[in-house]
Every structure is written in structure tokens, then in C-alpha cells.
Design a protein around this motif. Structure first.
Motif, short mmCIF file in Angstrom:
data_model
loop_
_atom_site.label_atom_id
_atom_site.label_comp_id
_atom_site.label_asym_id
_atom_site.label_seq_id
_atom_site.Cartn_x
_atom_site.Cartn_y
_atom_site.Cartn_z
N ARG A 243 4.28 0.11 -3.38
CA ARG A 243 3.41 1.27 -3.63
C ARG A 243 2.60 1.02 -4.90
O ARG A 243 3.13 0.60 -5.91
CB ARG A 243 4.26 2.52 -3.81
CG ARG A 243 3.42 3.76 -4.14
CD ARG A 243 4.30 4.97 -4.39
NE ARG A 243 4.97 5.35 -3.15
CZ ARG A 243 6.09 6.07 -3.11
NH1 ARG A 243 6.67 6.47 -4.22
NH2 ARG A 243 6.64 6.38 -1.95
N GLN A 244 1.33 1.29 -4.80
CA GLN A 244 0.48 1.27 -5.99
C GLN A 244 0.00 2.70 -6.25
O GLN A 244 -0.19 3.47 -5.31
CB GLN A 244 -0.69 0.32 -5.81
CG GLN A 244 -1.57 0.60 -4.62
CD GLN A 244 -2.65 -0.44 -4.44
OE1 GLN A 244 -2.96 -1.19 -5.35
NE2 GLN A 244 -3.22 -0.50 -3.26
N ASN A 245 -0.17 3.03 -7.50
CA ASN A 245 -0.62 4.36 -7.87
C ASN A 245 -2.12 4.45 -7.63
O ASN A 245 -2.92 3.93 -8.41
CB ASN A 245 -0.27 4.64 -9.34
CG ASN A 245 -0.59 6.05 -9.75
OD1 ASN A 245 -1.59 6.63 -9.33
ND2 ASN A 245 0.26 6.62 -10.59
N ARG A 246 -2.50 5.11 -6.55
CA ARG A 246 -3.91 5.17 -6.16
C ARG A 246 -4.76 5.93 -7.18
O ARG A 246 -5.93 5.60 -7.38
CB ARG A 246 -4.04 5.79 -4.78
CG ARG A 246 -3.51 4.90 -3.68
CD ARG A 246 -3.70 5.55 -2.31
NE ARG A 246 -3.02 4.80 -1.28
CZ ARG A 246 -1.75 5.01 -0.91
NH1 ARG A 246 -1.05 5.95 -1.48
NH2 ARG A 246 -1.20 4.28 0.04
N ILE A 247 -4.19 6.94 -7.82
CA ILE A 247 -4.93 7.70 -8.83
C ILE A 247 -5.27 6.78 -10.01
O ILE A 247 -6.41 6.74 -10.47
CB ILE A 247 -4.12 8.93 -9.31
CG1 ILE A 247 -3.81 9.87 -8.14
CG2 ILE A 247 -4.85 9.65 -10.44
CD1 ILE A 247 -5.01 10.52 -7.50
N GLU A 248 -4.28 6.03 -10.49
CA GLU A 248 -4.52 5.11 -11.60
C GLU A 248 -5.49 3.99 -11.21
O GLU A 248 -6.31 3.57 -12.01
CB GLU A 248 -3.20 4.51 -12.11
CG GLU A 248 -2.33 5.51 -12.84
CD GLU A 248 -3.03 6.16 -14.03
OE1 GLU A 248 -3.65 5.43 -14.84
OE2 GLU A 248 -2.97 7.40 -14.14
N LEU A 249 -5.39 3.53 -9.97
CA LEU A 249 -6.31 2.51 -9.48
C LEU A 249 -7.74 3.04 -9.50
O LEU A 249 -8.67 2.37 -9.97
CB LEU A 249 -5.92 2.09 -8.06
CG LEU A 249 -6.77 1.02 -7.39
CD1 LEU A 249 -6.72 -0.29 -8.17
CD2 LEU A 249 -6.30 0.80 -5.95
N GLN B 198 5.54 -0.17 -7.36
CA GLN B 198 6.93 0.22 -7.12
C GLN B 198 7.34 -0.29 -5.74
O GLN B 198 6.62 -0.09 -4.76
CB GLN B 198 7.05 1.74 -7.18
CG GLN B 198 8.42 2.27 -6.93
CD GLN B 198 8.45 3.81 -6.93
OE1 GLN B 198 7.43 4.47 -7.04
NE2 GLN B 198 9.64 4.35 -6.80
N LEU B 199 8.49 -0.94 -5.67
CA LEU B 199 9.04 -1.38 -4.39
C LEU B 199 9.66 -0.18 -3.69
O LEU B 199 10.53 0.49 -4.24
CB LEU B 199 10.09 -2.47 -4.60
CG LEU B 199 10.83 -2.92 -3.34
CD1 LEU B 199 9.87 -3.58 -2.35
CD2 LEU B 199 11.97 -3.87 -3.71
N ILE B 200 9.20 0.08 -2.48
CA ILE B 200 9.75 1.17 -1.66
C ILE B 200 10.58 0.50 -0.56
O ILE B 200 10.03 -0.06 0.39
CB ILE B 200 8.63 2.04 -1.05
CG1 ILE B 200 7.67 2.55 -2.14
CG2 ILE B 200 9.22 3.18 -0.24
CD1 ILE B 200 8.33 3.39 -3.21
N GLU B 201 11.90 0.54 -0.73
CA GLU B 201 12.79 -0.12 0.23
C GLU B 201 13.09 0.81 1.39
O GLU B 201 13.63 1.89 1.20
CB GLU B 201 14.08 -0.54 -0.45
CG GLU B 201 13.87 -1.64 -1.48
CD GLU B 201 15.16 -2.14 -2.06
OE1 GLU B 201 15.95 -2.75 -1.32
OE2 GLU B 201 15.37 -1.90 -3.27
N ASP C 245 0.83 -1.21 0.00
CA ASP C 245 0.00 0.00 0.00
C ASP C 245 0.86 1.25 0.00
O ASP C 245 0.53 2.21 -0.65
CB ASP C 245 -0.95 0.13 1.20
CG ASP C 245 -2.15 -0.78 1.14
OD1 ASP C 245 -2.59 -1.11 0.03
OD2 ASP C 245 -2.64 -1.17 2.21
N ASP C 246 1.91 1.27 0.80
CA ASP C 246 2.70 2.46 1.08
C ASP C 246 1.83 3.56 1.66
O ASP C 246 1.79 4.69 1.18
CB ASP C 246 3.48 2.97 -0.13
CG ASP C 246 4.56 3.97 0.27
OD1 ASP C 246 5.05 3.89 1.42
OD2 ASP C 246 4.90 4.85 -0.54
#
Length: 130
Positions: free
Chosen positions: A86-92, A117-120, A70-71
Motif C-alpha cells: 500500500r502506498q499513501n495516495r494522499i502523500e503521493l 506498507q505491506l498488506i498481508e 497499490d492496494d
């Protein structure tokens, strides 16, 4: 996991409806069975896992790595900060609107591919050596 040659067993998988039940019921069993990494379906679940691991005396990421999905804004402020997807909530949201609008207008839809996107951050590390 099987596609990558990794073994699975009922001792290392679990699902519960409530966060607290999931942590109390499954997490101690995972850790007792030597689990070194935990993947949670949402960041709120990971925060509960981080707290439970610390209460059980496990260090994240030294003893066990934890990753979420989710991030959420809180992910950067947990202790340690959470590695997450992280998923792009706007695009979702746009995709959901497009799908609903299409279906309501009798237009069939196909599969949507949403990039992540992987947020490390600091909740994952190297596999502990026994």
C-alpha cells in the motif's frame, strides 16, 4: 535480487505492454521454470495473474505466491485476497503537486521518500517443497 544472492534469468522475467499479453506470454513460462513467487507492478496485473494461474491448474498460494502493488479496493475481494504493497495516495499526490509547483517556480527539488506498507492477505505463503 543479486544483492540478496538470488539468481535471475531471462526465463523468469518478463514485461509486456498489455495485461493480457503479459499473462499469456510470460506466466506459463514462469510456472514451467519452477517459479514459486511472482511480484507484479500493479494490483490489476495480479488479478489477471491469479485468474491465469487458476486456469493453468496452479493453486495460489499453495503452488505459487503472488504479490501486487497499490492496494486497490478490489485487492481484498479477489480469490484469494491479494497480498500487496500500500502506498499513501494522499502523500503521493501532495508530493507530485509540490514537485510540479517547485519546478514551475524555478526551485530545484531533491528525492522524495514515500513510505509504503505491506498488506498481508492470502495470496502469499510458504515456499512449496518439491
Amino acid at each position: 535480487m543479486h544483492q540478496h544472492g538470488l539468481k535471475t534469468s531471462p526465463a523468469t522475467t518478463g514485461c509486456s505492454y498489455y495485461l493480457s499479453e503479459c499473462m499469456e506470454k510470460h506466466l506459463p513460462r514462469f510456472l514451467e521454470n519452477g517459479t514459486t513467487a511472482i511480484i507484479c507492478s500493479q494490483d490489476t496485473l495480479v488479478n489477471a495473474a491469479l485468474i491465469q494461474c487458476q486456469q493453468l491448474g496452479y493453486q495460489v498460494p499453495d503452488d505459487v505466491s503472488i504479490i501486487g502493488f497499490d492496494d486497490l479496493p478490489i485487492a481484498a475481494y479477489t480469490s484469494p485476497p491479494l497480498t500487496t504493497i500500500r502506498q499513501n495516495r494522499i502523500e503521493l499526490g501532495k508530493s507530485g503537486f509540490f514537485a510540479l509547483s517547485s519546478l514551475l517556480n524555478g526551485i530545484s527539488i531533491s528525492t522524495f521518500l514515500l513510505h509504503t506498507q505491506l498488506i498481508e492477505r492470502k495470496s502469499t505463503g510458504n515456499v512449496p517443497v518439491a
